[in-house]
Design an enzyme around this catalytic site. Sequence first.
Site, PDB file in Angstrom:
ATOM      1  N   GLU A 125      -5.469  46.551 -26.548  1.00 49.42           N
ATOM      2  CA  GLU A 125      -4.130  46.822 -26.024  1.00 49.42           C
ATOM      3  C   GLU A 125      -3.961  46.430 -24.550  1.00 49.42           C
ATOM      4  O   GLU A 125      -2.970  45.783 -24.199  1.00 49.42           O
ATOM      5  CB  GLU A 125      -3.783  48.293 -26.262  1.00 49.42           C
ATOM      6  CG  GLU A 125      -3.592  48.593 -27.745  1.00 49.42           C
ATOM      7  CD  GLU A 125      -3.509  50.074 -28.053  1.00 49.42           C
ATOM      8  OE1 GLU A 125      -3.408  50.880 -27.111  1.00 49.42           O
ATOM      9  OE2 GLU A 125      -3.558  50.427 -29.246  1.00 49.42           O
ATOM     10  N   LYS A 176      -3.820  57.564 -35.852  1.00 53.85           N
ATOM     11  CA  LYS A 176      -4.705  56.630 -35.147  1.00 53.85           C
ATOM     12  C   LYS A 176      -5.962  57.326 -34.638  1.00 53.85           C
ATOM     13  O   LYS A 176      -7.027  56.715 -34.509  1.00 53.85           O
ATOM     14  CB  LYS A 176      -3.942  55.993 -33.977  1.00 53.85           C
ATOM     15  CG  LYS A 176      -4.670  54.844 -33.304  1.00 53.85           C
ATOM     16  CD  LYS A 176      -3.732  54.159 -32.329  1.00 53.85           C
ATOM     17  CE  LYS A 176      -4.406  53.035 -31.588  1.00 53.85           C
ATOM     18  NZ  LYS A 176      -3.470  52.335 -30.685  1.00 53.85           N
ATOM     19  N   ASP A 207       1.866  46.209 -32.312  1.00 52.67           N
ATOM     20  CA  ASP A 207       1.237  47.291 -31.560  1.00 52.67           C
ATOM     21  C   ASP A 207       1.253  48.520 -32.457  1.00 52.67           C
ATOM     22  O   ASP A 207       2.297  49.141 -32.650  1.00 52.67           O
ATOM     23  CB  ASP A 207       2.011  47.551 -30.262  1.00 52.67           C
ATOM     24  CG  ASP A 207       1.543  48.807 -29.521  1.00 52.67           C
ATOM     25  OD1 ASP A 207       0.453  49.323 -29.862  1.00 52.67           O
ATOM     26  OD2 ASP A 207       2.266  49.276 -28.617  1.00 52.67           O
ATOM     27  N   ASP A 211      -3.413  51.869 -19.203  1.00 53.65           N
ATOM     28  CA  ASP A 211      -2.617  52.035 -20.426  1.00 53.65           C
ATOM     29  C   ASP A 211      -2.772  53.458 -20.966  1.00 53.65           C
ATOM     30  O   ASP A 211      -3.766  53.789 -21.614  1.00 53.65           O
ATOM     31  CB  ASP A 211      -3.083  51.006 -21.460  1.00 53.65           C
ATOM     32  CG  ASP A 211      -2.268  51.047 -22.757  1.00 53.65           C
ATOM     33  OD1 ASP A 211      -1.387  51.913 -22.879  1.00 53.65           O
ATOM     34  OD2 ASP A 211      -2.529  50.212 -23.643  1.00 53.65           O
TER      35      ASP A 211
END
Length: 534
Positions: free
Chosen positions: A181, A76, A13, A209
Amino acid sequence: MTTTVKTIPIGIDLGTTYSCVAVWFDQHNRVEILPNEQGNKITPSCVASNHTELLIGEGAKNQIARNPNNTVFDVKRMMGCRFDNNKLQKNMESWPFKVIEGPKDKPMIVLEHMGTDKEFSPEEISSLILKKLKEAAEAYLGTMVTDAVITVLAYFSDKQRQATKDAGTLAGLNVVILISEPTAAAIAYGLDKISDPTHPQQKNVFVFDLGGGTFDVSLLTISRDGTINVKAVGGDTHLGGEDFDKAIVDHCVQEFKRRQRRDISKNARAMGRLKVACEKAKRDLSSTAETSIDIDCLYDGTDFSMKVTRAKFEALNASFFEKCNEHVENCLRDGNMHKNNVDDIVLVGGSTRIPKIQQMLGEFFDWKTLCKSINADEAVAYGAAVLAANLSGNGNKAVKDLILLDVTPLSLGISLEGGYMSVLIPRNTPIPTLKEGSYTTSVDDQEVILISVYQGECKEGKDNIFLDEFCLHGIPPTPAGKEESKVSFSIDANGILDVSAELVSTGNKRSIVIAGSGNVSKDYIEKMLRKVDL
């Protein structure tokens, strides 16, 4: 006779604020989250230079307050983005580290390393984090690790997915597949339901999420036969805990200005210390109604102290929370499902611990019980490890029965004469997929057909994400509308796009894999390794 050593595939992850690595152990019949060298199961997605060496993970995060200009986080949010991206430009206003425009409008991060300024691409910074996780896995397993399943945002564009694959290659990993994810979290949640005869034949699951920097929602069905079918996805690549922290930071800056008549927003050291304190306050407010922010000598010898209530925190972030609700509604609408037909609502990501988030979600789903049975920080890596085991032929019956059916997050098409976008693959189309469209020349004696590929939901191509373009040459001189070309879009299981175009009359054909994903050269890898002196 030579023997082939079977390597153990890992699940990673790669998060905005924290990252995690996991593996399926056949001998234990379960997934284990692997600790880093400090013994922690989550690693800060942070890289820093202290001028003589590069620090990655805890070492980088622990010194951010005293070395803010040379500490990189939020990378990211830069992956696969253009430098002129509006959201990226806005983020740059609050980042203490320097980001400049590189070749082809690519953002480049500048760090002072070994006495000189060195430029790093987002992929290079991410590869350092991935390499750290790879090394942690190798130390724990006692063997080399090469294969990995890496998670990405469900709402990541093609370029962002490719950037993630390239980061994995730079880290020395063979990226077997990318998985979104929320889908990975659904695997973690639904694994015990697969092949269990006591569970319903099929469940509709909504995964919410909300992490440190990004937000994903996904609507899926989990069947007892092992099929996980993604119906719709949505989200925001620039919405998460970092934004909530910034809202408190901005409030404190204004309060300091009101009290002291001084602006600390341009002082990187003061802002770094304030960011750390505000992040702690946000976490505290998940378990208490009030907390305080106390910093000695914040600026020019002046202390700062302020109480923050949960109500104030919620008011500062009301617009962000409302955006979360909008994405939930849109995802259900795209999946053609009423909220009453959702069986389970699964919470993933550290920011789902915020009481207001849980309250809003509970209200929306008419107080249906929210599922918090899986570890919010570890579930995504857990699911990635299960898929890694499935693809390598390891695991128990539930793992081997797993069948994953994903969708494309954004519409894909080409720009036509007049600038309009012709969609070949609508968003939420199941993947892998292959779609074709036919187009004709727009002017007399046209010599070249330009195929410009875009991704997004706007009517005009220029308002969407430009991916790449190429030309078809050698068109016979004919009146407008007489020459026909066939354009084909193919998406693989990673969500990576291959585009081809063929002139019907001559058979002349050209094709591209958008942005050359997976084609990181050996020379580039060696150049990167020399740059960081690893």
